[in-house]
Structures are given as structure tokens and as C-alpha cells.
Scaffold this active site. Sequence first.
Site, PDB file in Angstrom:
ATOM      1  N   LYS A   1       0.852  -1.187   0.000  1.00  0.00           N
ATOM      2  CA  LYS A   1       0.000   0.000   0.000  1.00  0.00           C
ATOM      3  C   LYS A   1       0.890   1.239   0.000  1.00  0.00           C
ATOM      4  CE  LYS A   1      -3.600   2.437   2.445  1.00  0.00           C
ATOM      5  NZ  LYS A   1      -4.640   2.375   3.464  1.00  0.00           N
TER       6      LYS A   1
ATOM      7  N   ARG B   1     -10.817  10.025   1.915  1.00  0.00           N
ATOM      8  CA  ARG B   1     -10.693  10.709   3.209  1.00  0.00           C
ATOM      9  C   ARG B   1     -11.854  11.673   3.394  1.00  0.00           C
ATOM     10  NH1 ARG B   1      -4.149  11.258   2.861  1.00  0.00           N
ATOM     11  NH2 ARG B   1      -3.775   9.004   2.910  1.00  0.00           N
TER      12      ARG B   1
ATOM     13  N   GLU C   1       7.456  -6.740   1.292  1.00  0.00           N
ATOM     14  CA  GLU C   1       6.261  -6.610   2.152  1.00  0.00           C
ATOM     15  C   GLU C   1       5.309  -7.798   1.952  1.00  0.00           C
ATOM     16  OE1 GLU C   1       5.025  -4.746   4.442  1.00  0.00           O
ATOM     17  OE2 GLU C   1       6.065  -2.833   4.457  1.00  0.00           O
TER      18      GLU C   1
ATOM     19  N   LYS D   1      -2.406  -1.478  -3.685  1.00  0.00           N
ATOM     20  CA  LYS D   1      -3.245  -0.285  -3.590  1.00  0.00           C
ATOM     21  C   LYS D   1      -2.393   0.965  -3.707  1.00  0.00           C
ATOM     22  CE  LYS D   1      -6.455   1.810  -0.433  1.00  0.00           C
ATOM     23  NZ  LYS D   1      -6.909   1.854   0.915  1.00  0.00           N
TER      24      LYS D   1
HETATM   25  C1  PBG Z   1      -6.919   3.770   5.445  1.00  0.00           C
HETATM   26  C2  PBG Z   1      -7.585   3.475   4.157  1.00  0.00           C
HETATM   27  C3  PBG Z   1      -7.544   4.317   3.052  1.00  0.00           C
HETATM   28  C4  PBG Z   1      -8.287   3.694   2.053  1.00  0.00           C
HETATM   29  C5  PBG Z   1      -8.783   2.500   2.559  1.00  0.00           C
HETATM   30  N1  PBG Z   1      -8.334   2.365   3.872  1.00  0.00           N
HETATM   31  C6  PBG Z   1      -6.933   5.642   2.870  1.00  0.00           C
HETATM   32  C7  PBG Z   1      -5.657   5.976   3.462  1.00  0.00           C
HETATM   33  O1  PBG Z   1      -4.779   5.137   3.630  1.00  0.00           O
HETATM   34  O2  PBG Z   1      -5.475   7.155   3.762  1.00  0.00           O
HETATM   35  C8  PBG Z   1      -8.461   4.280   0.687  1.00  0.00           C
HETATM   36  C9  PBG Z   1      -9.603   3.827  -0.126  1.00  0.00           C
HETATM   37  C10 PBG Z   1      -9.851   4.667  -1.326  1.00  0.00           C
HETATM   38  O3  PBG Z   1      -9.166   5.685  -1.581  1.00  0.00           O
HETATM   39  O4  PBG Z   1     -10.772   4.312  -2.053  1.00  0.00           O
HETATM   40  N2  PBG Z   1      -6.926   2.809   6.398  1.00  0.00           N
END
Ligand code: PBG
Length: 337
Positions: free
Chosen positions: A205, A215, A244, A259
Site C-alpha cells: 500500500k 478521506r 512486504e 493499492k
Molecule cells: C486507510 C484506508 C484508506 C483507504 C482504505 N483504507 C486511505 C488511506 O490510507 O489514507 C483508501 C480507499 C480509497 O481511496 O478508495 N486505512
Amino acid sequence: MSEISANRLFPFSRPRRNRKADWSRRLVREKELSINNLILSMVIHDRDEAPEPIQSMPGIFRHNLESAIKTAIEAQNLGIPMIAVFPHISADKKDEHGNEALNPEGIIPTFVCEVKKHAPNIGIMCDVALDPYTIHGHDGIIDDDGYMLNDETTQMLVKQALLQASCGADVVAPSDMCDGRIGEIRDALEENGLINTQIMSYAAKYASAFYGPYRDAIGSKGALKGDKKTYQMDPLNTDEALHEVALDIAEGADMVMVKPGMPYLDILSRIKSEFKMPTYAFQVSGEYAMMEAAIANGWLDGNRARLEALQCFVRAGADGIITYWANEAAKILRDGK
Ligand code: PBG
């Protein structure tokens, strides 16, 4: 190859022959995008209020419990294998440590129970991270300098994952990028007899700008102090992603995820060919927003662009795609349009 022999290949070899008609193109197609590849990503709020449109994600709502269940039933009836749920928590329930994440009567445990009652044939995956629940918007517990504490956070995540699993979550998906959390969660699940709870690790990620609309969707945007670069990965790294993933598999992950999605197809492809594990891509909020903005302006042909974006993940090696657009995509795939 010399110029002469290259010339001799033509016209014996004409790659366009196989593309001459729809039946032939279907016959030589190498990959297929199916409803089985779709995971519906959805956001649910914890208030007794109507669903709220998310401004930066046209067509996507913060559901209330009722509309979220309806959407889950629809996904099940379309044959979508799983939903992934993310909460939007009221400001007065947030604190420094994200304690609302451990409330057995919180919105996620409640939703999981209801889905198990009303849509028993769809899998449900819960996000393991504290950012929807903390006032500072970080995924875990931070110190006075804003640094996210690894082991203290992991202890909270273990409790959160156990709560989700004990309510019936089929898959727990840690999205926090703390070190060692997969192993800790796996141990706790085993110790508690939850041996069939799968773990999908957000293994690779990245600290990405493409999470912006999310967010906003979960209400952590204005709140976020600093950035997430001390736990999420540098967008320029590939070898680190493989490392990872190797760690998370060794610690007990059943499935791994990359991601964001489309800007990281090279990472997805390398991870799939290296580890041959069930591997998923998250088409994140920013990818969705970017595409919808262009479609709304008439700059992209809507469903063609949307489907192509999903097909690319399958071509690159994904076993599935987490997408906010899953139900609509499933209807198009079902109707063959
Ligand atoms: C954080 C989390 C995020 C997303 C899913 N879980 C955002 C971040 O890491 O700030 C993003 C999902 C999306 O952008 O569709 N635990």
C-alpha cells in the site's frame, strides 16, 4: 532480424486476421473479466439519517444501515462474491486512540450482523485500521510528534480484527501498514478458534494522493495531521513491495492486495508472477473520481472506459478488484452490454 526477412513475414502473418469479427476476437481473447472478480467497496455512516452523496465521488453514497443492507443484498443477487465496508463515524465518537473501533455495538459490527442475516451468501470484508475513528485521521495511535506507534497500534488492530471476526466478518483486511500486524492478528484468530477467518493484507500500500476522495468520504480529510509516509510505501519502490508481500504471506495472509490500482499495475503484475497467491487490486477513490470527472465532461465514453479500467487489472494478474462501481459493472457483465 534483417530487413529482408522481416518483410517476408508479411503478408503470411497478418495479426489483424484474428480481429476481423466479433466471434473471432472472442475466440482469441486471453482473459475474461467476470462478476466473480468484483468486490463491492462501500461506505456506511453511523447516524439515523438519509444516505449522503459523496461530492468528490459522483454516484457514490455514504449509506445508512438500511440502504447499505439493500445494496449488499443487490450485490449478492448479482453474484458478486464479496463486499468491503468502510465506516464514516460521527465526530463526537472519535478520539485520540480510535476506541470506537472496539465498540461491539458500533456501525461495522452491526452491519456485519445484518448482512449475515439478510444476505448470507455474500462474503463480507472489514477494514482493519483506525483512521475512521481517530480525531487525527491516522491509521493508528500517534505520539506527541505525530509518529504512528507500531506495536501499540497493532494491539488495537488485533482487538478490532477479533471483534469483526467474532461478529461474522469473513475476511479481515488490515490497511494500516504496521509491521508484524498480520502475524499478530493470525495468532489471535487461531487462539480464539476463528480458524477460518481469512486475512486479506493490504500488503503493498502506497502513500498515495489517489486516496483524497476517500478521506472526504469517511470524514478524515480536514483532520489528517501530516501525511502517512512513515507507514505507507514510497510510490517509486517495487522491490520493497515484494518484500512486504513475502512477509505478510509468511505471517499468515491468505490474500494480498496492491493499492492504489491503475497507477500500480506493474507492481500487481510482479507480485502475482512472483508469489502466485490470490492477489487483488484496489481501484481507489481517486481513480474513480478522476474517471467520473472526465466522463461527466463528455471526455470519456462512460461504460467503455469504466469496463476497460477493470479489465486491465485482470490482464495484469488480479484475481479480483475492489471497486465502488461493482454493482453497476456486474449488471453490464450480466446483460452482456
Ligand atoms: C486507510 C484506508 C484508506 C483507504 C482504505 N483504507 C486511505 C488511506 O490510507 O489514507 C483508501 C480507499 C480509497 O481511496 O478508495 N486505512
